[in-house]
Design a protein around this motif. Structure first.
Motif, PDB file in Angstrom:
ATOM      1  N   LEU A  49      30.966  77.986  -3.892  1.00  0.00           N
ATOM      2  CA  LEU A  49      31.888  78.709  -3.007  1.00  0.00           C
ATOM      3  C   LEU A  49      31.281  78.883  -1.615  1.00  0.00           C
ATOM      4  N   LEU A  50      29.963  79.061  -1.575  1.00  0.00           N
ATOM      5  CA  LEU A  50      29.268  79.198  -0.295  1.00  0.00           C
ATOM      6  C   LEU A  50      29.403  77.922   0.529  1.00  0.00           C
ATOM      7  N   VAL A  51      29.174  76.798  -0.150  1.00  0.00           N
ATOM      8  CA  VAL A  51      29.285  75.520   0.543  1.00  0.00           C
ATOM      9  C   VAL A  51      30.716  75.321   1.036  1.00  0.00           C
ATOM     10  N   ALA A  52      31.691  75.697   0.189  1.00  0.00           N
ATOM     11  CA  ALA A  52      33.094  75.556   0.612  1.00  0.00           C
ATOM     12  C   ALA A  52      33.361  76.409   1.843  1.00  0.00           C
ATOM     13  N   THR A  53      32.840  77.643   1.836  1.00  0.00           N
ATOM     14  CA  THR A  53      33.079  78.549   2.963  1.00  0.00           C
ATOM     15  C   THR A  53      32.562  77.949   4.262  1.00  0.00           C
ATOM     16  N   ILE A  54      31.378  77.362   4.192  1.00  0.00           N
ATOM     17  CA  ILE A  54      30.792  76.814   5.414  1.00  0.00           C
ATOM     18  C   ILE A  54      31.433  75.477   5.780  1.00  0.00           C
ATOM     19  N   ALA A  55      31.580  74.598   4.754  1.00  0.00           N
ATOM     20  CA  ALA A  55      32.056  73.241   5.046  1.00  0.00           C
ATOM     21  C   ALA A  55      33.485  73.255   5.562  1.00  0.00           C
ATOM     22  N   ILE A  56      34.360  74.033   4.925  1.00  0.00           N
ATOM     23  CA  ILE A  56      35.745  74.057   5.407  1.00  0.00           C
ATOM     24  C   ILE A  56      35.803  74.722   6.779  1.00  0.00           C
ATOM     25  N   GLY A  57      34.868  75.650   7.018  1.00  0.00           N
ATOM     26  CA  GLY A  57      34.833  76.266   8.340  1.00  0.00           C
ATOM     27  C   GLY A  57      34.483  75.271   9.424  1.00  0.00           C
ATOM     28  N   ILE A  58      33.569  74.364   9.109  1.00  0.00           N
ATOM     29  CA  ILE A  58      33.159  73.398  10.131  1.00  0.00           C
ATOM     30  C   ILE A  58      34.172  72.246  10.220  1.00  0.00           C
ATOM     31  N   PHE A  59      34.681  71.824   9.068  1.00  0.00           N
ATOM     32  CA  PHE A  59      35.678  70.740   9.075  1.00  0.00           C
ATOM     33  C   PHE A  59      36.987  71.242   8.465  1.00  0.00           C
ATOM     34  N   PRO A  60      37.723  72.046   9.227  1.00  0.00           N
ATOM     35  CA  PRO A  60      38.932  72.646   8.646  1.00  0.00           C
ATOM     36  C   PRO A  60      40.102  71.671   8.578  1.00  0.00           C
ATOM     37  N   GLY A  61      39.954  70.491   9.182  1.00  0.00           N
ATOM     38  CA  GLY A  61      41.078  69.561   9.276  1.00  0.00           C
ATOM     39  C   GLY A  61      41.843  69.343   7.980  1.00  0.00           C
ATOM     40  N   PRO A  62      41.158  68.871   6.915  1.00  0.00           N
ATOM     41  CA  PRO A  62      41.893  68.554   5.688  1.00  0.00           C
ATOM     42  C   PRO A  62      42.671  69.740   5.115  1.00  0.00           C
ATOM     43  N   LEU A  63      42.033  70.903   5.030  1.00  0.00           N
ATOM     44  CA  LEU A  63      42.747  72.045   4.442  1.00  0.00           C
ATOM     45  C   LEU A  63      43.892  72.492   5.341  1.00  0.00           C
ATOM     46  N   MET A  64      43.683  72.404   6.658  1.00  0.00           N
ATOM     47  CA  MET A  64      44.759  72.769   7.570  1.00  0.00           C
ATOM     48  C   MET A  64      45.942  71.835   7.388  1.00  0.00           C
ATOM     49  N   HIS A  65      45.611  70.570   7.252  1.00  0.00           N
ATOM     50  CA  HIS A  65      46.666  69.578   7.067  1.00  0.00           C
ATOM     51  C   HIS A  65      47.410  69.838   5.757  1.00  0.00           C
ATOM     52  N   ALA A  66      46.629  70.134   4.705  1.00  0.00           N
ATOM     53  CA  ALA A  66      47.231  70.403   3.400  1.00  0.00           C
ATOM     54  C   ALA A  66      48.133  71.631   3.469  1.00  0.00           C
ATOM     55  N   SER A  67      47.652  72.678   4.140  1.00  0.00           N
ATOM     56  CA  SER A  67      48.468  73.895   4.253  1.00  0.00           C
ATOM     57  C   SER A  67      49.743  73.608   5.021  1.00  0.00           C
ATOM     58  N   ALA A  68      49.622  72.807   6.074  1.00  0.00           N
ATOM     59  CA  ALA A  68      50.802  72.493   6.871  1.00  0.00           C
ATOM     60  C   ALA A  68      51.816  71.726   6.023  1.00  0.00           C
ATOM     61  N   LEU A  69      51.300  70.810   5.231  1.00  0.00           N
ATOM     62  CA  LEU A  69      52.168  70.019   4.356  1.00  0.00           C
ATOM     63  C   LEU A  69      52.874  70.925   3.354  1.00  0.00           C
ATOM     64  N   ALA A  70      52.097  71.827   2.759  1.00  0.00           N
ATOM     65  CA  ALA A  70      52.668  72.737   1.770  1.00  0.00           C
ATOM     66  C   ALA A  70      53.721  73.626   2.425  1.00  0.00           C
ATOM     67  N   ALA A  71      53.394  74.146   3.593  1.00  0.00           N
ATOM     68  CA  ALA A  71      54.332  75.024   4.289  1.00  0.00           C
ATOM     69  C   ALA A  71      55.617  74.270   4.603  1.00  0.00           C
ATOM     70  N   ASN A  72      55.421  73.043   5.054  1.00  0.00           N
ATOM     71  CA  ASN A  72      56.592  72.231   5.381  1.00  0.00           C
ATOM     72  C   ASN A  72      57.477  72.023   4.159  1.00  0.00           C
ATOM     73  N   SER A  73      56.843  71.805   2.999  1.00  0.00           N
ATOM     74  CA  SER A  73      57.636  71.553   1.797  1.00  0.00           C
ATOM     75  C   SER A  73      58.401  72.807   1.370  1.00  0.00           C
ATOM     76  N   VAL A  74      57.850  73.983   1.679  1.00  0.00           N
ATOM     77  CA  VAL A  74      58.583  75.203   1.342  1.00  0.00           C
ATOM     78  C   VAL A  74      59.773  75.376   2.283  1.00  0.00           C
ATOM     79  N   MET A  75      59.516  75.128   3.567  1.00  0.00           N
ATOM     80  CA  MET A  75      60.543  75.406   4.565  1.00  0.00           C
ATOM     81  C   MET A  75      61.706  74.438   4.478  1.00  0.00           C
ATOM     82  N   LEU A  76      61.473  73.263   3.897  1.00  0.00           N
ATOM     83  CA  LEU A  76      62.552  72.298   3.794  1.00  0.00           C
ATOM     84  C   LEU A  76      63.631  72.788   2.852  1.00  0.00           C
ATOM     85  N   GLY A  77      63.298  73.791   2.056  1.00  0.00           N
ATOM     86  CA  GLY A  77      64.308  74.345   1.166  1.00  0.00           C
ATOM     87  C   GLY A  77      64.353  73.602  -0.133  1.00  0.00           C
ATOM     88  N   SER A  78      64.684  72.357  -0.107  1.00  0.00           N
ATOM     89  CA  SER A  78      64.734  71.634  -1.374  1.00  0.00           C
ATOM     90  C   SER A  78      64.083  70.280  -1.217  1.00  0.00           C
TER      91      SER A  78
END
Lengths: 467, 468
Positions: free
Chosen positions: A438-467
């Motif tokens: 978990l420590l490594v995740a905390t630091i690594a995602i902090g330094i390279f947030p791109g993938p998780l940000m992209h994933a969150s954006a994708l997930a958010a988009n799929s919710v907002m599309l409604g169906s």
């Protein structure tokens, strides 16, 4: 490619947990149960991530829905549950009984994440909540009070939730979220408005939003540590997932504005959590209040009620799960060594540098110091508030970040004070592994947030599309 | 050479790993080497830029929100970088008289080196913020883990003030991001398009950012953390805090005035605040008998003067201020180094008991005197060039009232020379014991004094790159 098979596999794997829970009453082999549950959780996470990577989207049996958002949170829950499983294996006094209840809880959590119907959300939350009460109870009489409090509050939440669903029912008896979002919730009916408020109350109770959070400190402090980690790291996030499904996929799509409700809740929650945490001496209790305040930050993104806001909230849900389970892993371990208050933490640095360093990083991340995962999360949250013209909300949010510096700072300072060489204390290998991952995740995602940000954006988009 | 700035920012991490893995006694050498390498790379970058001293680089970093890892070298960042490296080098070699926590100190110095490099080179505000916070947290641990017994409350105060500054900075950056026509964090882009940003949001952003920067610089009335922090820190801590960390905010003001047109209207107020701060510090200084506290107030004074220079908004005044940042960094580091050494030798920070220091620790006492020369702007020192440029600029911008703050420097000089005469150089209390400065200390003094003289006698080595 046909994703349905993968979907059915997920449902089957999920169903294995209650089945295994019943079987565990007859086969008393601790190691076997641990490895079986760990393997299944890992499999669920893997399948879910694969589906996510393929952007799969499908509805099964009318009530299960697989789309990027659910796939992401299922993967998150499965991996965090794995961490909790390890903690429980180390610290639970009766692992077999624990895993029996744990199995039902897991099924409930995954059910909420995959659900496409208000009824499955209801059942899932119930299935998650009730076994938790027994998990706490089985750890001895000292925990009875916590269990009773949790019981009363979740009973209340469930009742409110049932009422909220009942109010919606006349508009579409199928109670399917995708159905409701497209069909009928048009117009400013006061019934819908009432239902919306009741949904907010029900989920707020589960997610520990002020003023529905009175149970949290007592339960968090009273419950055994690994269960506290689960409550703070996962149960609360399940409530948020349900909240997002209902509000973003359903109400927002039908043009309802819930911004004021959540803006108000966010402000109250942040201030309450942070101000009360200031005066706590018991670290576990302090973290309970801190997790209340962190809930408030997640609400900032929900209050923004835009796709960006949702992205930020999803990111922070993931981030907070990682940070809080990491922090609790250390705190539980220390509680086992009879170290509970801020003063008792003094000199932890010389007793176990890795634990002290890890706790420092988790706390810095919760304050929002770059380059750690919590910073990126807060950055996104406050950005989303500013972009939704809620500058005051962002401002109050950052004020709260400063307040939180004080109490996290106290713990950190205590750990590094008193440098007299003392006897080292060791952490069990499995727990240390959880903390380090978990420590490594905390630091690594902090330094390279791109993938998780992209994933969150994708997930958010799929919710907002409604169906 | 593409990538040289990125290399400069990130290579110290290798040294950090080395410092953490190797023994305690190698720490100072590793930190010193890391900074020496930085100086070499910086010199190479300067030479390869073809006489312009401007290089910019950009790497893709986050794509969901367009944030690139963009770095840029310009004359101002060059001056601050060279100052930071020299100070950090001197601090790591000479600053630790007590030889305590050498490994931790070395690691923190290298981290601060990363923070300073990234911050002064950052081409976008997101990176600026990240490196800002790394610097703040590093300094906090520096302050917290080494220093006098009273350091812990000071560290907590420091942390709360600085975190408040950093969240205001974050809020300002976010507001600015959404204020720009095409949302961007890029400083060059914002500067070019700032006229399109609405007045209200400009005002908001300016208010947020300037407050953050002034807290960091320690300008009255936001300076209350500063005297405690500088006084209670270890020698190394005081050196890096006062020389390097305080420049984060000053450099921020430099960027801010260049970036937002609304700065032109606010400049006279910030200049006034700088003047008030300088006089306030000058008056308070007379009250203090603690040598480190006195130096802390002299730092507040100098930062006030720097703020005046930055507020002139003309090239002479602005670059005078940047030069003053360089001068202040080198001078204050030398002062704290000498003061720390005196404290170590005499076991007290009280000026009255330091009487006769010259007979006991000669080179330290004279180094302090030299630092006082530079602080008061004696010709041939960097302080002179800096003050000269700032007040020429201030006269051009504000007329006669612009040079009134010069009086505060006179007051500083009066007090400094008074205590030097009465205490440090006084011979009425001759000491039998003579302490010789160790080789590492002598190196520290020589490095700082040499740099002060070099940039004082040959200012065009740096200022030649700026078209004044």
């Amino acid at each position: 490619m046909d994703y349905a098979i993968a979907g059915y596999v997920m449902i089957a794997l999920m169903a294995l947990f209650p089945a295994g829970a019943i079987a565990s009453l007859f086969v008393k082999r601790k190691k076997a149960w641990f490895s079986a549950s760990a393997l299944i959780l890992a499999a669920i996470a893997a399948v879910s991530l694969t589906l996510f990577a393929l952007h799969a989207s499908l509805t099964l049996l009318q009530v299960f829905r697989f789309y990027p958002f659910s796939e992401l949170v299922v993967a998150l829950f499965a991996s965090m549950l794995l961490a909790v499983d390890v903690l429980a294996y180390e610290y639970s006094s009766d692992f077999i009984t624990f895993s029996a209840f744990f199995g039902f809880s897991i099924a409930g959590m995954l059910l909420v994440a995959m659900s496409n119907s208000l009824i499955t959300i209801f059942i899932g939350l119930e299935l998650m909540g009730v076994p938790t009460i027994f998990m706490i109870l089985t750890h001895g009489r000292t925990h009875t009070e916590a269990a009773i409090k949790l019981f009363v509050l979740s009973a209340l939440a469930i009742a409110v939730l049932a009422f909220a669903i009942a109010l919606i029912m006349p508009y579409d008896p199928s109670l399917s979220i995708t159905g409701l979002s497209t069909s009928s919730l048009v117009g400013g009916s006061s019934v819908i408005l009432l239902s919306m408020v009741l949904f907010a109350v029900a989920f707020s109770t589960e997610a520990a939003v002020f003023p529905f959070n009175m149970w949290v400190p007592d339960v968090y402090e009273g419950a055994p540590g690994h269960i506290t980690a689960m409550l703070a790291g996962i149960n609360k996030k399940v409530a948020f997932v349900a909240m997002i499904e209902v509000f973003f996929a359903m109400f927002l799509y039908s043009g309802y504005n819930f911004q004021p409700i959540f803006a108000l809740l966010a402000i109250a929650t942040m201030f309450f959590g942070n101000l009360v945490a200031l005066v706590q001496q018991n670290v576990k209790r302090m973290m309970a209040y801190s997790s209340i305040s962190q809930t408030g930050y997640i609400l900032v993104g929900i209050a923004a009620s835009t796709e960006f806001g949702l992205t930020a909230s999803i990111f922070y849900i993931v981030a907070h799960s990682i940070m809080i389970i990491g922090a609790f892993s250390v705190i539980v371990w220390l509680a086992g060594k009879n170290l509970r208050t801020v003063n008792e933490y003094s000199g932890l640095w010389s007793k176990n540098p890795i634990a002290a360093f890890a706790l420092t990083i988790f706390m810095l991340s919760m304050i929002g110091v770059p380059p750690l995962i919590g910073f990126i999360g807060k950055f996104l949250l406050f950005s989303s508030a500013v972009s939704a013209n809620l500058l005051y909300l962002a401002f109050l949010g950052i004020i709260n970040s400063v307040i939180s510096v004080y109490y996290y700072g106290r713990v950190m300072l205590s750990m590094y004070s008193d440098r007299r060489p003392t006897r080292r204390i060791r952490m069990a290998g499995a727990v240390a592994a959880v903390v380090i991952i978990l420590l490594v995740a905390t630091i690594a995602i902090g330094i390279f947030p791109g993938p998780l940000m992209h994933a969150s954006a994708l997930a958010a988009n799929s919710v907002m599309l409604g169906s | 050479m593409q990538g040289i700035l990125l290399l400069m920012t990130l290579f110290p991490l290798a040294f950090l790993a080395a410092a953490m893995l190797s023994g305690s006694r190698r720490g100072p050498a590793i930190a010193a080497l890391s900074n020496a390498v930085s100086i070499a790379i910086l010199a190479y970058a300067a030479l390869s830029s073809g006489g312009t001293l401007s290089i910019s680089e950009s790497f893709s970093y986050i794509t969901t929100i367009p944030i690139s890892f963009s770095l840029r070298l310009n004359p101002a960042s060059f001056m601050l970088l060279i100052m930071s490296y020299i100070v950090l080098l001197a601090a790591s070699v000479a600053g630790n008289h007590e030889k305590e926590s050498q490994k931790l100190a070395a690691s923190l110095i290298i981290l601060l080196q990363v923070a300073a490099t990234g911050l002064f080179l950052s081409g976008n505000l997101f990176l600026y913020f990240i490196f800002w916070d790394i610097g703040v947290i590093t300094s906090f641990f520096f302050l917290y883990s080494m220093g006098s017994p009273l350091r812990r409350p000071a560290a907590m105060k420091f942390l709360i003030y600085e975190m408040f500054a950093s969240v205001l900075l974050l809020l300002g950056i976010i507001t600015l991001y959404f204020g720009t026509p095409v949302h961007s964090f890029n400083i060059a882009y914002i500067t070019a398009n700032a006229a399109l940003i609405g007045t209200t949001s400009q005002l908001l952003v300016f208010a947020f950012l300037i407050t953050a920067f002034l807290i960091n610089m320690g300008i009255f009335p936001l300076h209350f953390w500063l005297p405690d922090a500088y006084t209670e820190a270890s020698t190394q801590g005081s050196m890096v805090l006062s020389a390097v960390l305080s420049k984060f905010g000053a450099f921020g003001v430099f960027i801010l005035f260049a970036m937002l047109p609304i700065g032109a209207e606010a400049a006279k107020y910030t200049a006034a605040l700088g003047a008030i701060s300088a006089f306030y510090a000058a008056f308070l200084m007379f009250n203090h008998k603690d040598i480190k506290r006195m130096i802390s107030y002299s730092s507040i004074l100098e930062m006030g003067i720097i703020l005046i220079g930055l507020s002139t908004l003309n090239v002479i005044g602005t670059y005078g201020a940047v030069y003053a940042m360089l001068a202040h960094g080198l001078t204050i580091a030398l002062m704290f180094l000498a003061a720390g050494s005196l404290t170590h030798v005499f076991g007290t920070r009280d000026i009255r008991t330091l009487a006769g220091a010259v007979s006991r620790a000669k080179s330290t006492a004279y180094s302090f005197v030299f630092a006082a020369f530079s602080a008061t702007g004696l010709p041939l020192t960097t302080g002179f060039i800096a003050d000269l440029l700032i007040f020429i600029g201030a006269y051009a911008a504000f007329g006669f009232s612009g040079i009134v703050p010069l009086l505060s420097i006179v007051m500083l000089g009066a007090y400094m020379y008074f205590i030097i005469e009465k205490s440090i150089l006084s011979t009425r209390k001759e000491s039998e014991v003579i302490t010789h400065a160790s080789a590492s200390q002598a190196f520290g003094y020589a490095l700082l004094i040499g740099s002060i003289l070099l940039f004082g006698i040959l200012p065009f080595t740096l200022l030649g790159f700026v078209k004044i």
